[in-house]
Design an enzyme around this catalytic site. Structure first.
Site, PDB file in Angstrom:
ATOM      1  CB  SER A 172      -0.349   4.351   4.132  1.00 56.30           C
ATOM      2  OG  SER A 172       0.163   3.168   4.724  1.00 56.30           O
TER       3      SER A 172
ATOM      4  CB  THR B 185      -4.946  12.395   9.408  1.00 52.70           C
ATOM      5  OG1 THR B 185      -4.407  12.672   8.122  1.00 52.70           O
ATOM      6  CG2 THR B 185      -6.359  12.944   9.486  1.00 52.70           C
TER       7      THR B 185
ATOM      8  N   GLY C 280      -8.083   8.123   8.631  1.00 50.36           N
ATOM      9  CA  GLY C 280      -6.925   8.883   8.167  1.00 50.36           C
ATOM     10  C   GLY C 280      -5.631   8.251   8.623  1.00 50.36           C
ATOM     11  CG  ASN C 281      -1.983  10.070   7.230  1.00 48.10           C
ATOM     12  OD1 ASN C 281      -2.167  10.829   8.161  1.00 48.10           O
ATOM     13  ND2 ASN C 281      -1.596  10.505   6.035  1.00 48.10           N
ATOM     14  CB  VAL C 282       0.201   7.835  11.862  1.00 51.05           C
ATOM     15  CG1 VAL C 282       0.854   8.370  13.134  1.00 51.05           C
ATOM     16  CG2 VAL C 282       0.026   6.320  11.956  1.00 51.05           C
TER      17      VAL C 282
ATOM     18  CB  THR D 185     -10.654   4.711  18.174  1.00 48.84           C
ATOM     19  OG1 THR D 185     -10.418   3.436  17.554  1.00 48.84           O
ATOM     20  CG2 THR D 185     -11.927   4.623  19.003  1.00 48.84           C
TER      21      THR D 185
ATOM     22  NE  ARG E 209      -3.252   0.146   2.968  1.00 48.45           N
ATOM     23  CZ  ARG E 209      -3.615   0.463   4.216  1.00 48.45           C
ATOM     24  NH1 ARG E 209      -3.441  -0.403   5.200  1.00 48.45           N
ATOM     25  NH2 ARG E 209      -4.139   1.638   4.485  1.00 48.45           N
TER      26      ARG E 209
ATOM     27  NE  ARG F 257      -9.101  -4.053  18.304  1.00 47.05           N
ATOM     28  CZ  ARG F 257      -8.221  -3.247  18.901  1.00 47.05           C
ATOM     29  NH1 ARG F 257      -8.041  -3.295  20.200  1.00 47.05           N
ATOM     30  NH2 ARG F 257      -7.527  -2.389  18.180  1.00 47.05           N
TER      31      ARG F 257
ATOM     32  CB  CYS G 139     -10.648  -7.162  10.180  1.00 47.88           C
ATOM     33  SG  CYS G 139     -10.814  -6.346   8.604  1.00 47.88           S
TER      34      CYS G 139
ATOM     35  CB  SER H 248     -10.980   0.227  16.260  1.00 51.08           C
ATOM     36  OG  SER H 248     -11.167  -0.965  16.973  1.00 51.08           O
TER      37      SER H 248
END
Length: 320
Positions: free
Chosen positions: A14, A157, A153-155, A126, A12, A130, A245, A128
């Site tokens: 990213s 962001t 978003g990415n880390v 988050t 990927r 979970r 997931c 997620s």
């Protein structure tokens, strides 16, 4: 395999994917003496702006890489293992699961705060379910309300939401921050006793076409047997719960004993409602699995116990 032709590694685009694929590429270079070039591939999960729970989660970061493998556009691919669907296609082989990075989640909060120090009503980002389930449950045990805010978003962001003051904290995987050289931003490592990670979190998957047996044999040298046994049990639990997931399922297999003598493996699992009002959390301990079949069986057994305790009714979005 021609010794001078570069091996093509599908990844990927990213920053995190490129970092972890670069680390694998270097290991493969050392192993084979051949050059390895990264081939950047855009996945549906990278371009969709919907939250993972809405787009189903399962396979959205993986399908395009697998298509490239099967089309012969790349020789092998590197995935974050937690993104892989639990069913392995017959025409692809999971050639190696290297030694796992720290599987825990971390909190990145304003003013260096820990979770317990966050004020009532704190906004925690988050994407997620979970994490939402377990963070809300934790807050309930502390007798305080928090607001979990869906983010993507990415880390950079996600960290920006905290530095800009939009959120009080975000929760990310320790492994990703470590691979990016950014783990120093974490204000607290979240104990698996409180927040279990996603099945396979912190582990990488190196995949190639089943027809590429010589390459698969070489890549297999990067495999870590303990990591593979652990993630096999975790993913078996996830599969037996019939959860994708993006479902609110946490699992972690770890080893009880020192590095030289690992007599037992413990598998913990959790399923919960995203508001944290109900969690089904169980664990089992047994001999370290002697085979792939044993690791699968351990996961299925714990999943069956969790289903008996009502886990099925807590998952909401089921995999299709």
């Amino acid at each position: 395999m021609n010794g001078t032709t570069p091996l093509r590694l599908g990844t990927r685009r990213s920053k995190l994917a490129m970092a972890q694929s670069g680390q694998v590429a270097e290991a493969v270079r050392r192993l084979t003496g051949r050059p390895v070039e990264l081939v950047e591939i855009t996945t549906y999960g990278d371009v969709s702006r919907e939250h993972l729970a809405q787009i189903g989660g399962t396979g959205v970061f993986v399908s395009a890489l697998r298509d490239a493998l099967l089309a012969g556009e790349v020789d092998f691919a590197v995935h974050s293992l937690k993104d892989l669907p639990t069913a392995q296609p017959d025409d692809l082989v999971l050639a190696a699961v290297p030694r796992r990075e720290d599987p825990r989640d971390v909190l990145i909060a304003r003013d260096g705060l820990t979770f317990e120090e966050l004020p009532a009503g704190a906004r925690i980002g988050t994407g997620s379910p979970r994490r939402m389930a377990q963070l809300n449950a934790w807050a309930r045990t502390l007798g305080k309300e928090i607001e979990t805010v869906p983010v993507r978003g990415n880390v950079d962001t996600r960290l920006g939401f905290v530095t800009d003051g939009e959120l009080d904290a975000v929760v990310l995987a320790a492994a990703g921050l470590t691979r990016l050289g950014r783990i120093d931003v974490a204000t607290e490592f979240l104990s698996p006793d409180t927040v279990l990670p996603a099945p396979g979190q912190g582990a990488l998957a190196i995949e190639c076409a089943a027809s590429a047996a010589p390459l698969a044999a070489v890549l297999a040298e990067l495999d870590d047997p303990h990591t593979r046994a652990a993630v096999t049990a975790e993913r078996s639990l996830l599969a037996a719960l019939e959860a994708g997931c993006s479902a609110p399922v946490g699992a972690l297999a770890d080893f009880l004993g020192d590095e030289q003598d690992v007599p037992e493996m413990r598998l913990r699992g959790v399923v919960g409602t995203t508001d944290g009002s109900t969690l089904v959390q169980l664990s089992t301990t047994g001999p370290v699995p002697a085979s792939h079949h044993d690791a699968l069986a351990l996961g299925r057994e714990l999943a069956a116990e969790m289903l008996d305790k009502g886990a099925a009714g807590l998952m909401g979005e089921r995999a299709h």
